[in-house]
Write an enzyme that holds these catalytic residues in place. Structure first.
Site, PDB file in Angstrom:
ATOM      1  N   HIS A 131      -0.728   0.396  -9.427  1.00  0.00           N
ATOM      2  CA  HIS A 131      -1.404  -0.243  -8.569  1.00  0.00           C
ATOM      3  C   HIS A 131      -2.184  -1.690  -9.450  1.00  0.00           C
ATOM      4  O   HIS A 131      -3.464  -1.914  -9.392  1.00  0.00           O
ATOM      5  CB  HIS A 131      -2.776   0.352  -7.904  1.00  0.00           C
ATOM      6  CG  HIS A 131      -3.004  -0.392  -6.785  1.00  0.00           C
ATOM      7  ND1 HIS A 131      -3.417   0.210  -5.309  1.00  0.00           N
ATOM      8  CD2 HIS A 131      -3.318  -1.816  -6.248  1.00  0.00           C
ATOM      9  CE1 HIS A 131      -3.877  -0.705  -4.663  1.00  0.00           C
ATOM     10  NE2 HIS A 131      -3.651  -2.007  -5.170  1.00  0.00           N
ATOM     11  N   ARG A 176       0.854  -1.124   0.161  1.00  0.00           N
ATOM     12  CA  ARG A 176      -0.096   0.045   0.022  1.00  0.00           C
ATOM     13  C   ARG A 176       0.974   1.183  -0.004  1.00  0.00           C
ATOM     14  O   ARG A 176       1.799   1.073   0.691  1.00  0.00           O
ATOM     15  CB  ARG A 176      -0.904   0.058   1.336  1.00  0.00           C
ATOM     16  CG  ARG A 176      -2.069  -0.897   1.164  1.00  0.00           C
ATOM     17  CD  ARG A 176      -3.013  -0.544   0.304  1.00  0.00           C
ATOM     18  NE  ARG A 176      -4.260  -1.351   0.180  1.00  0.00           N
ATOM     19  CZ  ARG A 176      -4.381  -2.419  -0.586  1.00  0.00           C
ATOM     20  NH1 ARG A 176      -3.530  -3.000  -1.674  1.00  0.00           N
ATOM     21  NH2 ARG A 176      -5.599  -2.951  -0.495  1.00  0.00           N
TER      22      ARG A 176
HETATM   23  P1  NDP Z   1      -1.940 -11.375   5.062  1.00  0.00           P
HETATM   24  O1  NDP Z   1      -2.653 -11.070   6.229  1.00  0.00           O
HETATM   25  O2  NDP Z   1      -1.932 -12.986   4.816  1.00  0.00           O
HETATM   26  O3  NDP Z   1      -0.326 -11.255   5.693  1.00  0.00           O
HETATM   27  C1  NDP Z   1       0.224 -10.275   6.372  1.00  0.00           C
HETATM   28  C2  NDP Z   1       1.540 -10.450   6.923  1.00  0.00           C
HETATM   29  O4  NDP Z   1       2.018  -9.250   7.355  1.00  0.00           O
HETATM   30  C3  NDP Z   1       1.616 -11.293   8.016  1.00  0.00           C
HETATM   31  O5  NDP Z   1       2.740 -12.489   7.862  1.00  0.00           O
HETATM   32  C4  NDP Z   1       1.645 -10.620   9.424  1.00  0.00           C
HETATM   33  O6  NDP Z   1       2.102 -11.125  10.386  1.00  0.00           O
HETATM   34  C5  NDP Z   1       2.695  -9.609   8.798  1.00  0.00           C
HETATM   35  N1  NDP Z   1       2.429  -8.415   9.415  1.00  0.00           N
HETATM   36  C6  NDP Z   1       1.212  -7.770   9.847  1.00  0.00           C
HETATM   37  N2  NDP Z   1       1.277  -6.718  10.937  1.00  0.00           N
HETATM   38  C7  NDP Z   1       2.707  -6.782  10.765  1.00  0.00           C
HETATM   39  C8  NDP Z   1       3.574  -5.925  11.872  1.00  0.00           C
HETATM   40  N3  NDP Z   1       2.969  -4.798  12.627  1.00  0.00           N
HETATM   41  N4  NDP Z   1       4.761  -6.261  11.975  1.00  0.00           N
HETATM   42  C9  NDP Z   1       5.392  -7.231  11.208  1.00  0.00           C
HETATM   43  N5  NDP Z   1       4.706  -8.011  10.579  1.00  0.00           N
HETATM   44  C10 NDP Z   1       3.292  -7.707  10.441  1.00  0.00           C
HETATM   45  O7  NDP Z   1      -1.737 -10.659   3.923  1.00  0.00           O
HETATM   46  P2  NDP Z   1      -1.515 -10.751   2.377  1.00  0.00           P
HETATM   47  O8  NDP Z   1      -0.199 -11.539   2.242  1.00  0.00           O
HETATM   48  O9  NDP Z   1      -3.000 -11.577   1.878  1.00  0.00           O
HETATM   49  O10 NDP Z   1      -1.630  -9.537   1.719  1.00  0.00           O
HETATM   50  C11 NDP Z   1      -0.630  -8.671   2.064  1.00  0.00           C
HETATM   51  C12 NDP Z   1      -1.213  -7.128   1.745  1.00  0.00           C
HETATM   52  O11 NDP Z   1      -0.688  -6.887   0.338  1.00  0.00           O
HETATM   53  C13 NDP Z   1      -2.572  -6.669   1.700  1.00  0.00           C
HETATM   54  O12 NDP Z   1      -3.036  -6.257   2.787  1.00  0.00           O
HETATM   55  C14 NDP Z   1      -2.766  -5.625   0.640  1.00  0.00           C
HETATM   56  O13 NDP Z   1      -2.620  -4.403   1.086  1.00  0.00           O
HETATM   57  C15 NDP Z   1      -1.646  -5.905  -0.385  1.00  0.00           C
HETATM   58  N6  NDP Z   1      -2.041  -6.273  -1.736  1.00  0.00           N
HETATM   59  C16 NDP Z   1      -1.557  -5.668  -2.632  1.00  0.00           C
HETATM   60  C17 NDP Z   1      -2.270  -5.839  -4.056  1.00  0.00           C
HETATM   61  C18 NDP Z   1      -1.639  -4.843  -5.044  1.00  0.00           C
HETATM   62  O14 NDP Z   1      -2.337  -5.023  -6.138  1.00  0.00           O
HETATM   63  N7  NDP Z   1      -0.738  -3.843  -4.973  1.00  0.00           N
HETATM   64  C19 NDP Z   1      -2.912  -6.848  -4.443  1.00  0.00           C
HETATM   65  C20 NDP Z   1      -3.294  -7.684  -3.168  1.00  0.00           C
HETATM   66  C21 NDP Z   1      -2.914  -7.282  -1.713  1.00  0.00           C
HETATM   67  P3  NDP Z   1       1.653 -12.426  11.222  1.00  0.00           P
HETATM   68  O15 NDP Z   1       1.710 -13.714   9.859  1.00  0.00           O
HETATM   69  O16 NDP Z   1       2.551 -12.936  12.183  1.00  0.00           O
HETATM   70  O17 NDP Z   1       0.190 -12.174  11.266  1.00  0.00           O
HETATM   71  C1  OXD Z   2      -6.132  -5.694  -3.216  1.00  0.00           C
HETATM   72  C2  OXD Z   2      -5.542  -5.018  -4.000  1.00  0.00           C
HETATM   73  O1  OXD Z   2      -6.111  -5.455  -1.884  1.00  0.00           O
HETATM   74  O2  OXD Z   2      -5.924  -5.320  -5.407  1.00  0.00           O
HETATM   75  O3  OXD Z   2      -6.859  -6.745  -3.398  1.00  0.00           O
HETATM   76  O4  OXD Z   2      -4.793  -4.038  -3.811  1.00  0.00           O
END
Ligand code: NDP
Ligand code: OXD
Length: 339
Positions: A302, A254
């Site tokens: 994006h 993001r």
């Molecule tokens: P998940 O919820 O599966 O994974 C999030 C990871 O981040 C977990 O490992 C979590 O740790 C870690 N995390 C969260 N908060 C912290 C913190 N404060 N410190 C350290 N680690 C942290 O999310 P996804 O992998 O599915 O997606 C991640 C992000 O990707 C989405 O939220 C979205 O914003 C972005 N995205 C962007 C897209 C784009 O087109 N650019 C498309 C899709 C998604 P833990 O495992 O310990 O909980």
């Molecule tokens: C999502 C994205 O969060 O596309 O799915 O960014």
């Protein structure tokens, strides 16, 4: 903790308190009102899928939503601000994206379960993009693009993947899938998450106390974190200063994770050598945005991944059926964590 069989975070699988049918009872055959508030063109695909997969559902496209008090399920990127008033009997809000940072959680009544989009195609899209991004940063592509634009033909020293350490912030669905994709190239891999993890072929770090040790070994830093109060602005000067000099950055999570002026300063000082950004603070950015014009930054609009309406609609139909049968749904978010 990840489930071995599905790769899902255990917190993504939760009992939702949906109505429990009597044994053998077909709760799924009862009428269901489902609201949809997002792009109407994609909505036509959603509507068609609901017609064939969940025919007992009345699929209503915003603003033609009918009697709001009958709607139990809402599919939206941005729900209406007064959600509880518009849909007093809402049970589940399905976010159209994987991230839910666009939602104001305080405005969503506590009894409403929030489910984010998990979809193999969405994961694949991100894996393609982020693998491309890491390889492009490794092979100096931002420099070569800029050289080409300037009409230059110049070589840079080729570095072995084994000498380029890649660090992934966020070891959830996307971060772990990226790690798997990168393994065959031979990059030394490390990852950072909120809770400790053991992942084969990867050094793992967890929590704020291990953040510095993680950063110190990242020649390429990839951000795949959710945007929460704890991660907003995490790609900032203090973080860049803990990276090896000349590190490279890929942000596909993001725009809110990045303090853009700090990146511009780090590029100027050489602390960050080059970057690939799929997301920016403001989208679309102003035409004269400094990062859009920067010679060592590649920006994409994006597009790292996207929710494809057919697959997403099929998935949500399945989740609604599970909810109506009192079964747990995948992708339920934890409001306390904010993801
Ligand atoms: P998940 O919820 O599966 O994974 C999030 C990871 O981040 C977990 O490992 C979590 O740790 C870690 N995390 C969260 N908060 C912290 C913190 N404060 N410190 C350290 N680690 C942290 O999310 P996804 O992998 O599915 O997606 C991640 C992000 O990707 C989405 O939220 C979205 O914003 C972005 N995205 C962007 C897209 C784009 O087109 N650019 C498309 C899709 C998604 P833990 O495992 O310990 O909980
Ligand atoms: C999502 C994205 O969060 O596309 O799915 O960014």
């Amino acid at each position: 903790m990840m489930s071995q069989s599905t790769g899902m975070a255990e917190s993504d699988i939760e009992q939702t308190g949906g109505p429990r049918p009597e044994p053998g009872q077909q709760a799924a055959s009862q009428p269901i009102a489902v609201g949809y508030k997002s792009d109407p063109v994609r909505g036509a695909v959603w509507s068609e899928v609901f017609r064939s997969k969940l025919p007992q559902a009345s699929f209503r496209m915003w603003p033609e939503i009918g009697a709001g008090e009958t709607v139990e399920y809402l599919i939206a990127w941005l729900p209406p601000p007064e959600l509880g008033r518009v849909f007093p009997n809402l049970k589940v809000l399905f976010s159209i994206g994987a991230g839910i940072d666009q939602l104001n959680l305080d405005a969503i009544p506590p009894h409403v379960t929030i489910v984010r989009m998990l979809d193999p195609d969405l994961t694949r899209g991100m894996v393609e993009y982020a693998t491309f991004g890491v390889l492009a940063l490794h092979r100096d592509i931002p420099h070569y693009v800029s050289d080409q634009q300037a009409g230059h033909w110049s070589y840079r020293r080729l570095q072995r993947a084994a000498e380029r350490r890649v660090g992934i912030m966020g070891l959830g669905i996307l971060g772990q899938a990226l790690a798997e994709s990168l393994k065959p190239f031979g990059f030394p891999l490390r990852g950072w998450s909120a809770s400790p993890k053991t992942i084969e072929g990867m050094d793992t770090f967890a929590g704020p106390e291990q953040f510095g040790a993680f950063l110190a070994g990242c020649d390429i830093l990839v951000c795949l974190l959710p945007l929460t109060d704890a991660t907003r602005g995490i790609l900032c000067r203090a973080t860049f200063e803990r990276l090896p000099m000349g590190a490279r950055l890929l942000n596909a999570a993001r725009g809110g994770h990045l303090i853009e002026d700090d990146l511009i300063a780090a590029l100027a000082s050489g602390r960050i050598d080059c970057a690939i950004l799929d997301v920016l603070q403001s989208e679309p950015p102003a035409e004269d945005h400094a990062l859009l014009r920067h010679p060592r930054v590649i920006v994409t609009p994006h597009i790292a991944s996207a929710t494809l309406p057919q697959a997403a609609a099929e998935r949500v139909c399945g989740l609604i059926e599970r909810h109506r049968s009192g079964l747990p749904m995948e992708g339920v978010i934890d409001r306390r964590r904010g993801y």
